[in-house]
Design a protein around this motif. Structure first.
Motif, PDB file in Angstrom:
ATOM      1  N   SER A  57       0.827  -1.206   0.000  1.00  0.00           N
ATOM      2  CA  SER A  57       0.000   0.000   0.000  1.00  0.00           C
ATOM      3  C   SER A  57       0.858   1.251   0.000  1.00  0.00           C
ATOM      4  O   SER A  57       0.471   2.278  -0.556  1.00  0.00           O
ATOM      5  N   LEU A  58       2.058   1.156   0.623  1.00  0.00           N
ATOM      6  CA  LEU A  58       2.918   2.327   0.752  1.00  0.00           C
ATOM      7  C   LEU A  58       4.322   1.886   1.130  1.00  0.00           C
ATOM      8  O   LEU A  58       4.499   0.878   1.821  1.00  0.00           O
ATOM      9  N   ILE A  59       5.327   2.663   0.684  1.00  0.00           N
ATOM     10  CA  ILE A  59       6.734   2.386   0.997  1.00  0.00           C
ATOM     11  C   ILE A  59       7.296   3.560   1.783  1.00  0.00           C
ATOM     12  O   ILE A  59       7.174   4.715   1.359  1.00  0.00           O
ATOM     13  N   LEU A  60       7.906   3.279   2.943  1.00  0.00           N
ATOM     14  CA  LEU A  60       8.708   4.267   3.659  1.00  0.00           C
ATOM     15  C   LEU A  60      10.162   4.006   3.303  1.00  0.00           C
ATOM     16  O   LEU A  60      10.709   2.965   3.654  1.00  0.00           O
ATOM     17  N   LEU A  61      10.788   4.931   2.592  1.00  0.00           N
ATOM     18  CA  LEU A  61      12.077   4.675   1.954  1.00  0.00           C
ATOM     19  C   LEU A  61      13.133   5.658   2.438  1.00  0.00           C
ATOM     20  O   LEU A  61      13.055   6.861   2.162  1.00  0.00           O
ATOM     21  N   ASP A  62      14.114   5.148   3.183  1.00  0.00           N
ATOM     22  CA  ASP A  62      15.233   5.977   3.617  1.00  0.00           C
ATOM     23  C   ASP A  62      16.110   6.310   2.414  1.00  0.00           C
ATOM     24  O   ASP A  62      16.311   5.480   1.514  1.00  0.00           O
ATOM     25  N   VAL A  63      16.645   7.517   2.371  1.00  0.00           N
ATOM     26  CA  VAL A  63      17.492   7.924   1.246  1.00  0.00           C
ATOM     27  C   VAL A  63      18.885   7.316   1.353  1.00  0.00           C
ATOM     28  O   VAL A  63      19.431   6.798   0.381  1.00  0.00           O
ATOM     29  N   MET A  64      19.466   7.342   2.552  1.00  0.00           N
ATOM     30  CA  MET A  64      20.833   6.842   2.747  1.00  0.00           C
ATOM     31  C   MET A  64      20.781   5.364   3.116  1.00  0.00           C
ATOM     32  O   MET A  64      20.582   4.996   4.277  1.00  0.00           O
ATOM     33  N   SER A  69      21.163   3.284  -3.023  1.00  0.00           N
ATOM     34  CA  SER A  69      20.555   4.371  -2.264  1.00  0.00           C
ATOM     35  C   SER A  69      19.037   4.347  -2.438  1.00  0.00           C
ATOM     36  O   SER A  69      18.499   3.723  -3.366  1.00  0.00           O
ATOM     37  N   GLY A  70      18.356   5.055  -1.544  1.00  0.00           N
ATOM     38  CA  GLY A  70      16.908   5.138  -1.665  1.00  0.00           C
ATOM     39  C   GLY A  70      16.472   5.780  -2.964  1.00  0.00           C
ATOM     40  O   GLY A  70      15.464   5.373  -3.562  1.00  0.00           O
ATOM     41  N   LEU A  71      17.225   6.782  -3.442  1.00  0.00           N
ATOM     42  CA  LEU A  71      16.874   7.434  -4.703  1.00  0.00           C
ATOM     43  C   LEU A  71      17.028   6.471  -5.883  1.00  0.00           C
ATOM     44  O   LEU A  71      16.237   6.513  -6.825  1.00  0.00           O
ATOM     45  N   GLU A  72      18.056   5.607  -5.837  1.00  0.00           N
ATOM     46  CA  GLU A  72      18.223   4.617  -6.906  1.00  0.00           C
ATOM     47  C   GLU A  72      17.094   3.589  -6.864  1.00  0.00           C
ATOM     48  O   GLU A  72      16.575   3.175  -7.918  1.00  0.00           O
ATOM     49  N   VAL A  73      16.691   3.181  -5.662  1.00  0.00           N
ATOM     50  CA  VAL A  73      15.561   2.262  -5.535  1.00  0.00           C
ATOM     51  C   VAL A  73      14.308   2.906  -6.107  1.00  0.00           C
ATOM     52  O   VAL A  73      13.552   2.276  -6.861  1.00  0.00           O
ATOM     53  N   LEU A  74      14.087   4.173  -5.779  1.00  0.00           N
ATOM     54  CA  LEU A  74      12.913   4.885  -6.289  1.00  0.00           C
ATOM     55  C   LEU A  74      12.961   5.006  -7.807  1.00  0.00           C
ATOM     56  O   LEU A  74      11.951   4.806  -8.492  1.00  0.00           O
ATOM     57  N   ARG A  75      14.129   5.331  -8.353  1.00  0.00           N
ATOM     58  CA  ARG A  75      14.264   5.452  -9.809  1.00  0.00           C
ATOM     59  C   ARG A  75      13.917   4.149 -10.507  1.00  0.00           C
ATOM     60  O   ARG A  75      13.190   4.126 -11.503  1.00  0.00           O
ATOM     61  N   PRO A  85       2.718   4.343  -3.657  1.00  0.00           N
ATOM     62  CA  PRO A  85       3.111   5.590  -2.978  1.00  0.00           C
ATOM     63  C   PRO A  85       4.386   5.421  -2.167  1.00  0.00           C
ATOM     64  O   PRO A  85       4.580   4.401  -1.511  1.00  0.00           O
ATOM     65  N   VAL A  86       5.242   6.443  -2.207  1.00  0.00           N
ATOM     66  CA  VAL A  86       6.529   6.418  -1.503  1.00  0.00           C
ATOM     67  C   VAL A  86       6.676   7.686  -0.671  1.00  0.00           C
ATOM     68  O   VAL A  86       6.489   8.795  -1.176  1.00  0.00           O
ATOM     69  N   ILE A  87       7.005   7.512   0.605  1.00  0.00           N
ATOM     70  CA  ILE A  87       7.395   8.624   1.471  1.00  0.00           C
ATOM     71  C   ILE A  87       8.876   8.466   1.776  1.00  0.00           C
ATOM     72  O   ILE A  87       9.296   7.443   2.328  1.00  0.00           O
ATOM     73  N   GLY A 105       9.598  10.944  -8.438  1.00  0.00           N
ATOM     74  CA  GLY A 105       8.254  10.387  -8.262  1.00  0.00           C
ATOM     75  C   GLY A 105       7.862  10.069  -6.843  1.00  0.00           C
ATOM     76  O   GLY A 105       6.848   9.397  -6.621  1.00  0.00           O
ATOM     77  N   ALA A 106       8.636  10.551  -5.844  1.00  0.00           N
ATOM     78  CA  ALA A 106       8.216  10.365  -4.457  1.00  0.00           C
ATOM     79  C   ALA A 106       6.935  11.156  -4.200  1.00  0.00           C
ATOM     80  O   ALA A 106       6.738  12.239  -4.762  1.00  0.00           O
TER      81      ALA A 106
END
Length: 243
Positions: A57-64, A69-75, A85-87, A105-106
């Protein structure tokens, strides 16, 4: 990768991708206490594997994160057409990460250290928005009917949640009822007797000064932390909500 639809059944399923095990555990316990189903991944690669192999339903994603990295996972998520949805969980001074995350896209971000109440409120908003998008325009119209809005101050009547500038405001039941009554009559002067009758009830025989006391409570929570006041005193008459 195959697109996985967000989980629609209750309770929502939330994945925490956070390498700090103590922080991840605290968030997990708080979310479980709120009734969510929760799982944890501690690295970027583990997080990407879990979020692409199950529906969330939702992902809580740390950047570091270690490995990716969290940004690479998001990409990689968004590149595979996964719109869960990602926070993002970011450091307080990492403006670049916040901007990059939103561009990738966060849906939202929370800066560390954060209050758990703020995180829970942002999760509720994300889940509610996601549910509206999947339910269609009729559900969106129904959600708008549920809201009472004045500027950036919003009351969600079904959940009794109050936010300003997207930040949650914790009110007592009486404070909530008083704010809702005033917001239902914007730009109208409400006399103390009107407020007493509609908020405290016809059979209230106490001191009318109770209205002034609760207006002060409301101002401390709704107006004082912000630049623009919404609650105005009309001397000798009562109170009015206006921008």
């Amino acid at each position: 990768m195959q697109q996985l639809k967000p989980v629609e059944s209750s309770p929502p399923h939330i994945l925490i991708v956070e390498d700090d095990r103590s922080i991840a555990r605290v968030i997990q316990l708080e979310l479980q206490h709120e009734g969510y189903q929760v799982d944890i991944a501690y690295t970027g690669t583990e997080g990407l594997h879990k979020l692409t192999s199950s529906a969330w339903s939702l992902i809580l994603l740390d950047v570091m994160l270690p490995e990716w990295s969290g940004l690479e996972v998001l990409r990689r998520m968004r590149a595979s057409d996964n719109h869960t949805p990602v926070i993002l969980l970011t450091a307080r001074d990492s403006v670049h990460d916040k901007v990059s995350g939103l561009d990738l896209g966060a849906n939202d971000y929370v800066t560390k250290p954060f209050q758990i109440e703020e995180l829970l409120a942002r999760i509720r908003v994300c889940l509610r928005t996601s549910a509206m998008l999947h339910a269609g325009p009729d559900a969106e119209a129904s959600s708008l009917e549920d809201q009472t809005v004045l500027g950036d101050l919003v009351i969600h009547k079904k959940s009794r949640e109050v936010t300003r500038e997207g930040q949650p405001i914790e009110l007592t039941p009486r404070e909530y009822d008083l704010l809702l009554f005033l917001m239902k009559h914007p730009h109208q002067v409400m006399e103390r007797e009107q407020i007493l009758t509609n908020v405290w009830g016809y059979d209230y025989y106490g001191d009318t000064n109770v209205v002034d006391v609760y207006i002060r409570y409301l101002r401390n929570k709704v107006d004082r932390p912000y630049e623009t006041p919404y609650i105005h005193t009309v001397r000798g008459v009562g109170y009015m909500m206006k921008e």
